[in-house]
Design a protein around this motif. Structure first.
Motif, short mmCIF file in Angstrom:
data_model
loop_
_atom_site.label_atom_id
_atom_site.label_comp_id
_atom_site.label_asym_id
_atom_site.label_seq_id
_atom_site.Cartn_x
_atom_site.Cartn_y
_atom_site.Cartn_z
N THR A 232 0.82 -1.22 0.00
CA THR A 232 0.00 0.00 0.00
C THR A 232 0.85 1.26 0.00
O THR A 232 0.32 2.36 0.09
CB THR A 232 -0.92 0.01 1.24
OG1 THR A 232 -0.11 -0.05 2.43
CG2 THR A 232 -1.88 -1.16 1.21
N ARG A 233 2.16 1.12 -0.11
CA ARG A 233 3.06 2.28 -0.06
C ARG A 233 3.22 2.86 -1.47
O ARG A 233 4.23 2.63 -2.16
CB ARG A 233 4.41 1.89 0.52
CG ARG A 233 4.33 1.33 1.93
CD ARG A 233 5.71 1.07 2.51
NE ARG A 233 6.44 0.08 1.70
CZ ARG A 233 6.31 -1.24 1.84
NH1 ARG A 233 5.47 -1.74 2.75
NH2 ARG A 233 7.00 -2.07 1.09
N ALA A 234 2.23 3.60 -1.91
CA ALA A 234 2.27 4.16 -3.25
C ALA A 234 3.43 5.14 -3.42
O ALA A 234 4.02 5.25 -4.50
CB ALA A 234 0.94 4.85 -3.57
N TRP A 235 3.78 5.84 -2.34
CA TRP A 235 4.87 6.80 -2.42
C TRP A 235 6.18 6.11 -2.77
O TRP A 235 7.01 6.66 -3.50
CB TRP A 235 5.02 7.56 -1.09
CG TRP A 235 5.28 6.65 0.09
CD1 TRP A 235 4.35 6.08 0.91
CD2 TRP A 235 6.55 6.19 0.55
NE1 TRP A 235 4.95 5.30 1.87
CE2 TRP A 235 6.31 5.35 1.67
CE3 TRP A 235 7.87 6.41 0.16
CZ2 TRP A 235 7.33 4.74 2.39
CZ3 TRP A 235 8.90 5.79 0.87
CH2 TRP A 235 8.62 4.96 1.97
N ALA A 236 6.36 4.88 -2.29
CA ALA A 236 7.57 4.13 -2.61
C ALA A 236 7.63 3.79 -4.10
O ALA A 236 8.68 3.82 -4.73
CB ALA A 236 7.64 2.85 -1.77
N ALA A 237 6.46 3.49 -4.67
CA ALA A 237 6.40 3.18 -6.09
C ALA A 237 6.82 4.38 -6.93
O ALA A 237 7.60 4.26 -7.88
CB ALA A 237 4.99 2.74 -6.47
N TRP A 238 6.32 5.57 -6.56
CA TRP A 238 6.69 6.76 -7.31
C TRP A 238 8.18 7.05 -7.19
O TRP A 238 8.82 7.47 -8.16
CB TRP A 238 5.88 7.98 -6.81
CG TRP A 238 4.45 7.92 -7.22
CD1 TRP A 238 3.38 7.64 -6.42
CD2 TRP A 238 3.92 8.14 -8.53
NE1 TRP A 238 2.21 7.65 -7.15
CE2 TRP A 238 2.51 7.96 -8.44
CE3 TRP A 238 4.47 8.46 -9.76
CZ2 TRP A 238 1.67 8.10 -9.54
CZ3 TRP A 238 3.64 8.59 -10.85
CH2 TRP A 238 2.26 8.43 -10.75
N LEU A 239 8.74 6.81 -6.01
CA LEU A 239 10.18 7.06 -5.81
C LEU A 239 11.04 6.14 -6.64
O LEU A 239 12.19 6.46 -6.96
CB LEU A 239 10.54 6.92 -4.33
CG LEU A 239 10.05 8.02 -3.40
CD1 LEU A 239 10.45 7.72 -1.96
CD2 LEU A 239 10.60 9.38 -3.83
N ILE A 240 10.50 4.98 -7.01
CA ILE A 240 11.27 4.01 -7.79
C ILE A 240 10.91 4.08 -9.27
O ILE A 240 11.78 4.13 -10.14
CB ILE A 240 11.05 2.58 -7.26
CG1 ILE A 240 11.63 2.46 -5.84
CG2 ILE A 240 11.69 1.55 -8.17
CD1 ILE A 240 11.34 1.15 -5.17
N LEU A 241 9.63 4.09 -9.58
CA LEU A 241 9.20 4.01 -10.97
C LEU A 241 9.52 5.28 -11.76
O LEU A 241 9.92 5.21 -12.93
CB LEU A 241 7.70 3.72 -11.04
CG LEU A 241 7.25 2.35 -10.52
CD1 LEU A 241 5.74 2.21 -10.60
CD2 LEU A 241 7.92 1.23 -11.31
N LEU A 242 9.36 6.46 -11.14
CA LEU A 242 9.65 7.69 -11.86
C LEU A 242 11.12 7.82 -12.24
O LEU A 242 11.44 8.09 -13.40
CB LEU A 242 9.20 8.90 -11.04
CG LEU A 242 7.70 9.25 -11.10
CD1 LEU A 242 7.40 10.45 -10.22
CD2 LEU A 242 7.29 9.56 -12.53
N PRO A 243 12.06 7.63 -11.28
CA PRO A 243 13.48 7.68 -11.68
C PRO A 243 13.84 6.60 -12.69
O PRO A 243 14.64 6.85 -13.60
CB PRO A 243 14.23 7.45 -10.36
CG PRO A 243 13.27 7.88 -9.30
CD PRO A 243 11.92 7.50 -9.82
N LEU A 244 13.25 5.41 -12.56
CA LEU A 244 13.52 4.34 -13.52
C LEU A 244 13.05 4.73 -14.91
O LEU A 244 13.75 4.51 -15.91
CB LEU A 244 12.83 3.05 -13.06
CG LEU A 244 13.10 1.80 -13.90
CD1 LEU A 244 14.58 1.48 -13.93
CD2 LEU A 244 12.31 0.61 -13.35
N GLY A 245 11.86 5.34 -14.99
CA GLY A 245 11.35 5.80 -16.28
C GLY A 245 12.23 6.88 -16.88
O GLY A 245 12.49 6.89 -18.10
#
Length: 456
Positions: A232-245
């Motif tokens: 449920t940690r959506a903020w963690a996803a943004w911290l990883i997926l955005l830099p990866l993209g």
């Protein structure tokens, strides 16, 4: 004993498929929501375009070009780019990421997951790419190889502008026509970005491209196992997926392939269907729908208008300059391809599908409706401006003339479509009340519920 005479049993007629028929209620609601957002985006895009033209043709022209050409970034990574290049390579990648999400969603979970329903807009998009390109080539055949490089300029339909025009002039038009235009525009933008990748890429650096593909695979895994990795940690996803993209984008840019291709590939990597983890239809929207909801305002409200602001500014030079621009074979080819070639390509492909598949137009529609939408598909802007810069080089005479032609051709297509579709809009307005009847008060009009419509 003589057997009684019996009439021969007639051979059964194969069922006829219906093209451009009414979509499901859920799909119509979703498309209507997209249209409302794109209408606002189209208005902002128009304002940015007008501002660019005013600045480029006034005492602010030097300031405008200095701002467009101002460089920022980090050169060792090939990322020291002008603001105009950042808009074309970077911000448009957001637009194409959204296009990738939308197209995948349509074919995986939308009404177009059925081949019989997808074939019409896809074929229309292909026809709307091939015929304008051929017309441009025929007009510029004797003008030399330099002008022929612009053959792909009139192939794309601008989603924001075309949809905004349709929303303003065609509020009562059947939803099937809106879905048709939106899908056609998304598909031919995807075809245009494919053309960019294959025909406007000169030197390719293999290592950055391979690394980008590896990271896209990682992006795919993280998005498909979203709940497993992030919970449920959506903020963690943004911290990883955005830099990866962003890293994928930078690697594709460094490889020599146009960086907007990275946006499409990342969009295709996002899952459309809900995760089975947590169970069933109550698990909430899929990740693609969530990202689309959050990114569309960024794309329509910021990315595309900023790109248009830096790309649409061209110094016309008064009436003489406008005459010189529009008499250039490049400009003539673009205007004719957008205003004439685009509708011919869309209509011809749609007609061929109806004849080769024994399909028939939905009885609620008329061919004049399809003609109106086909003419509106000639509104080419965002991707056309991008291809013009890639074909001729930003600021070159041919590029300037091509941009003038894109603006003129798109305006003519929009005006012609307005004349046709406004007349049809009045016709459909007279039957709108009947289609809005909801006899059982369940929030879904009876027209989407055959059993209720038959009672009425």
């Amino acid at each position: 004993m003589t057997k009684p005479f019996r009439q021969p049993t007639p051979k059964s007629t194969p069922p006829t498929a219906t093209i451009l028929r009414r979509g499901s209620h859920g799909e119509v609601v979703r498309i209507s929501s997209i249209l409302r957002k794109e209408t606002v985006g189209g208005a902002i895009l128009l304002a940015a375009t007008v501002a660019a033209l005013i600045m480029a043709n006034s005492g602010l022209s030097d300031a405008y070009y200095a701002l467009r050409d101002y460089k920022i970034g980090y050169e060792p990574w090939h990322l020291e780019l002008s603001l105009g290049a950042w808009a074309a390579d970077g911000l448009l990648a957001i637009f194409f990421f959204l296009a990738g999400l939308e197209l995948k969603r349509e074919f995986v979970a939308g009404d177009l997951r059925s081949v019989s329903r997808a074939i019409v807009p896809v074929a229309a998009a292909v026809g709307g790419v091939i015929v304008p390109a051929l017309i441009y080539v025929l007009i510029n055949l004797e003008s030399g190889a330099d002008t022929l490089r612009g053959w792909a300029i009139p192939t794309a339909t601008d989603i924001a502008f075309a949809v905004a025009v349709l929303a303003v002039i065609g509020s009562k038009l059947p939803p099937a026509l809106r879905i048709f235009l939106l899908t056609l525009a998304v598909v031919d933008d995807l075809l245009a970005i494919t053309i960019i990748a294959f025909f406007y890429t000169d030197d390719i650096a293999v290592l950055p491209l391979v690394l980008a593909l590896v990271l896209i695979a990682l992006f795919w895994m993280l998005t498909h196992k979203f709940s497993y990795f992030f919970g449920t940690r959506a903020w963690a996803a943004w911290l990883i997926l955005l830099p990866l993209g962003f890293i994928v984008w930078a690697l594709v840019h460094g490889s020599g392939v146009h960086a907007t291709v990275a946006g499409v590939l990342l969009g295709f990597a996002v899952p459309v269907l809900r995760s089975k983890r947590g169970g069933g239809p109550d698990a909430g929207p899929g990740l693609a729908e969530t990202l689309e909801h959050r990114i569309r305002p960024l794309s329509s409200g910021i990315a595309i208008p900023v790109f248009a602001f830096f790309s649409a500014g061209v110094t016309i030079g008064g009436a003489d300059g406008l005459y010189r621009a529009l008499t250039d074979p490049v400009a003539v080819g673009i205007v004719v391809a957008l205003v004439v070639g685009k509708p011919i390509g869309v209509l011809l492909a749609t007609f061929i599908v109806t004849k080769t598949t024994k399909a028939a137009l939905d009885p609620d529609l008329a061919w004049i409706d399809v003609i109106g939408v086909a003419v509106l598909a000639g509104v080419g802007f965002t991707v056309s401006l991008l291809i013009s810069e890639l074909a001729f080089g930003q600021g070159s005479p041919h590029d300037d003339h091509a941009k003038v032609a894109i603006l003129v051709g798109s305006l003519l297509a929009a005006l012609l479509a307005t004349v046709i579709l406004r007349l049809r809009n009045r016709h459909y307005g007279r039957i709108a009340e009947k289609e809005a009847i909801d006899s059982d008060n369940d929030g879904i009009p009876d027209v989407y519920q055959p059993e209720q419509a038959s009672k009425g």
